[in-house]
Design an enzyme around this catalytic site. Structure first.
Site, PDB file in Angstrom:
ATOM      1  N   GLU A   1       1.095  -1.643   0.053  1.00  0.00           N
ATOM      2  CA  GLU A   1      -0.119  -0.099  -0.207  1.00  0.00           C
ATOM      3  C   GLU A   1       1.048   1.161   0.392  1.00  0.00           C
ATOM      4  O   GLU A   1       1.849   1.039   0.904  1.00  0.00           O
ATOM      5  CB  GLU A   1      -0.597   0.767   1.513  1.00  0.00           C
ATOM      6  CG  GLU A   1      -1.928  -0.818   1.214  1.00  0.00           C
ATOM      7  CD  GLU A   1      -3.158  -0.224   2.533  1.00  0.00           C
ATOM      8  OE1 GLU A   1      -2.658   0.660   3.396  1.00  0.00           O
ATOM      9  OE2 GLU A   1      -3.610  -1.131   2.773  1.00  0.00           O
TER      10      GLU A   1
ATOM     11  N   LYS B   1     -16.111   4.553   4.612  1.00  0.00           N
ATOM     12  CA  LYS B   1     -14.274   5.036   6.074  1.00  0.00           C
ATOM     13  C   LYS B   1     -14.195   5.982   6.987  1.00  0.00           C
ATOM     14  O   LYS B   1     -14.866   7.120   6.756  1.00  0.00           O
ATOM     15  CB  LYS B   1     -13.111   4.737   4.819  1.00  0.00           C
ATOM     16  CG  LYS B   1     -12.855   4.031   4.198  1.00  0.00           C
ATOM     17  CD  LYS B   1     -10.920   3.524   4.061  1.00  0.00           C
ATOM     18  CE  LYS B   1     -10.701   2.543   5.002  1.00  0.00           C
ATOM     19  NZ  LYS B   1      -8.801   3.363   4.021  1.00  0.00           N
TER      20      LYS B   1
ATOM     21  N   GLU C   1      -8.666  10.761   4.929  1.00  0.00           N
ATOM     22  CA  GLU C   1      -9.222   9.244   4.435  1.00  0.00           C
ATOM     23  C   GLU C   1     -10.316   8.270   3.582  1.00  0.00           C
ATOM     24  O   GLU C   1     -10.299   7.400   2.870  1.00  0.00           O
ATOM     25  CB  GLU C   1      -9.782   8.339   6.230  1.00  0.00           C
ATOM     26  CG  GLU C   1      -8.603   7.503   7.302  1.00  0.00           C
ATOM     27  CD  GLU C   1      -7.387   6.622   6.235  1.00  0.00           C
ATOM     28  OE1 GLU C   1      -7.758   5.580   6.268  1.00  0.00           O
ATOM     29  OE2 GLU C   1      -6.042   7.119   6.394  1.00  0.00           O
TER      30      GLU C   1
END
Length: 478
Positions: free
Chosen positions: A263, A320, A326
């Protein structure tokens, strides 16, 4: 600008003739949203964008079926909540592999199983289950003669590092080494797998923008920083982060292990307090990273190891929790329109100019510690409370909502949750509301009590009186 375009063209020329030697760009397909297109539409989007590697966070049947026959390589995940069962029961692991892997493979090209995600910062204390679960899932693959086709790994967060600056001083936290780091690296080596690392220069920059150059964080041209320990010059924060992990592995004699960035990304939107979040910076970071990866080459410490990277993320995800950032890591809106234009393939690099140029001077690059843990806002310092505020959990929202917020705060949010682990000072009272309050307050104080940092999807609110927390008194920060 002319010389920059010349250099870019030169690298593109080299890339055309050495693409097989370059790294790859994949993408994380998260689905914490209620407005995403159907999995079938998503697969078509991936194809049109030239993306042939995707990483999932579960084994959702509709998604795996949609990927069948697509020639897209897939990383699937066994979620943290299943680690305990998978670690303690081989029959559970066998059944999981049968129902979630064998049912779709090989028409769905599953190449890796991510067992857990950032387990070391999981507030549910699942670290002890990680390696046994990895071994049991691997044994299930062996029983099906798939162990040579499908690898097992587990993404780690940079917060597992005890030291990260300079990169040459990289080391794992001592309390993790014997119980889990060494056994995990042994398993990865013996099974021919690789280490997954979630690395976010954004978090390091956002928390240290006064000392880290934005150009250094965004892969733009800058004067660089020489590591006093190894003498190597770094011109990007990402390289410094990855080499800190390589140094930590090297200190334990695992120089032979490969690393994949599972990620990384940059938010296109954030709260006012979230320094650096925005479309221009997100485009620059991701676009320059793609160019960096697809033109080949590794880090200063591992120059011959090409980078292999999964961008985070495919879509903005409106459900989220946490700050605005986010919800805004996606390259695409749920409508499938691009949030910003960046290259994703070698062909697309021809028109890429490196992102919008910074209009104001930035400090000389001086990379600070690159792990994402930080802040002591959840500590036990007693104060009178005059002029201070705290962030507390809203117990009326129920366990599920609080747990989601707690997971974020202690994980990606970087709150210091060590004191609510079993046996620690603030473990009692052992309730979800008490632990969430501790974590929410730690995050809130870490963010200097900025507006919007005590929300967690409505699961928290600000108070002006110190909350009662057993024998533990929550710090109001500085």
């Amino acid at each position: 600008m002319t010389s920059f375009n010349y250099i870019t063209s030169f690298f593109l020329f080299l890339t055309i003739f050495s693409l097989s030697d370059a790294g790859f760009i994949g993408i994380n397909y998260g689905r914490i949203a209620n407005d995403l297109p159907s999995p079938t539409s998503v697969v078509q989007l991936l194809k049109t964008q030239g993306i042939n590697k995707v990483k999932l966070y579960d084994t959702e049947p509709t998604v795996l079926k949609a990927l069948s026959g697509s020639n897209i390589s897939v990383v699937v995940a066994l979620p943290n909540e299943l680690l305990s069962n998978a670690s303690q029961s081989q029959s559970f692991a066998n059944d999981w592999v049968k129902n979630n892997i064998l049912a779709y493979y090989p028409s769905t090209q599953i190449e890796t199983i991510a067992v857990g995600n950032e387990v070391f910062v999981d507030p549910n204390n699942t670290t002890m289950f990680l390696v046994p679960a990895m071994k049991n899932i691997h044994s299930a693959l062996v029983n099906s003669s798939l162990d040579s086709n499908i690898k097992i790994s587990s993404p780690i967060a940079l917060s597992c590092l005890a030291s990260s600056y300079p990169s040459s001083s990289g080391s794992f936290k001592p309390e993790l080494i014997q119980p889990v780091i060494t056994p995990m690296l042994d398993f990865l080596r013996s099974s021919g797998s690789y280490l997954m690392v979630n690395a976010y220069p954004y978090f390091a920059y956002e928390g240290n923008a006064d000392v880290i150059s934005l150009d250094y964080a965004l892969f733009r041209e800058n004067s660089g920083q020489v590591d006093s320990g190894n003498g190597l010059k770094y011109v990007s924060l990402m390289d410094a982060q990855l080499d800190a992990v390589y140094a930590a592995m090297s200190a334990l004699k695992y120089d032979d292990l490969k690393m994949v960035v599972s990620e990384t990304g940059w938010p296109s939107k954030g709260d006012e307090s979230e320094t650096g979040a925005g479309q221009d910076n997100a485009a620059a970071y991701n676009g320059n990273l793609v160019r960096r990866v697809l033109t080949g080459g590794g880090t200063p410490l591992r120059p011959k190891q090409d980078l292999e990277v999964y961008l985070f993320a495919l879509f903005n995800e409106n459900q989220k929790t946490g700050p605005t950032s986010e919800k805004n890591y996606g390259l695409f809106y749920p409508s499938e329109q691009k949030v910003y234009n960046i290259p994703l393939t070698v062909a697309g690099l021809a028109g890429w100019n490196g992102g919008k140029t910074q209009s104001t001077p930035t400090p000389s690059p001086s990379p600070s510690p690159v792990n994402n843990s930080g802040g002591d806002g959840g500590g036990t310092v007693s104060t009178s409370g005059v002029g201070h505020t705290w962030c507390v959990a809203n117990g009326k929202l129920g366990v599920k909502k609080l747990q989601t917020g707690l997971d974020y705060a202690c994980g990606e949010g970087g709150a210091d949750c060590s004191q609510i682990q079993p046996g620690a000072t603030c473990y009692d009272p052992n309730t979800i509301e008490a632990h969430a309050t501790f974590a929410f307050n730690s995050y809130y104080q870490k963010k200097n009590r900025a507006m919007g940092t005590c929300d967690f999807g409505g699961a928290a609110f600000v108070v002006t009186q110190a909350p009662k927390f057993g024998k533990c008194q929550l710090s109001p920060g500085n």
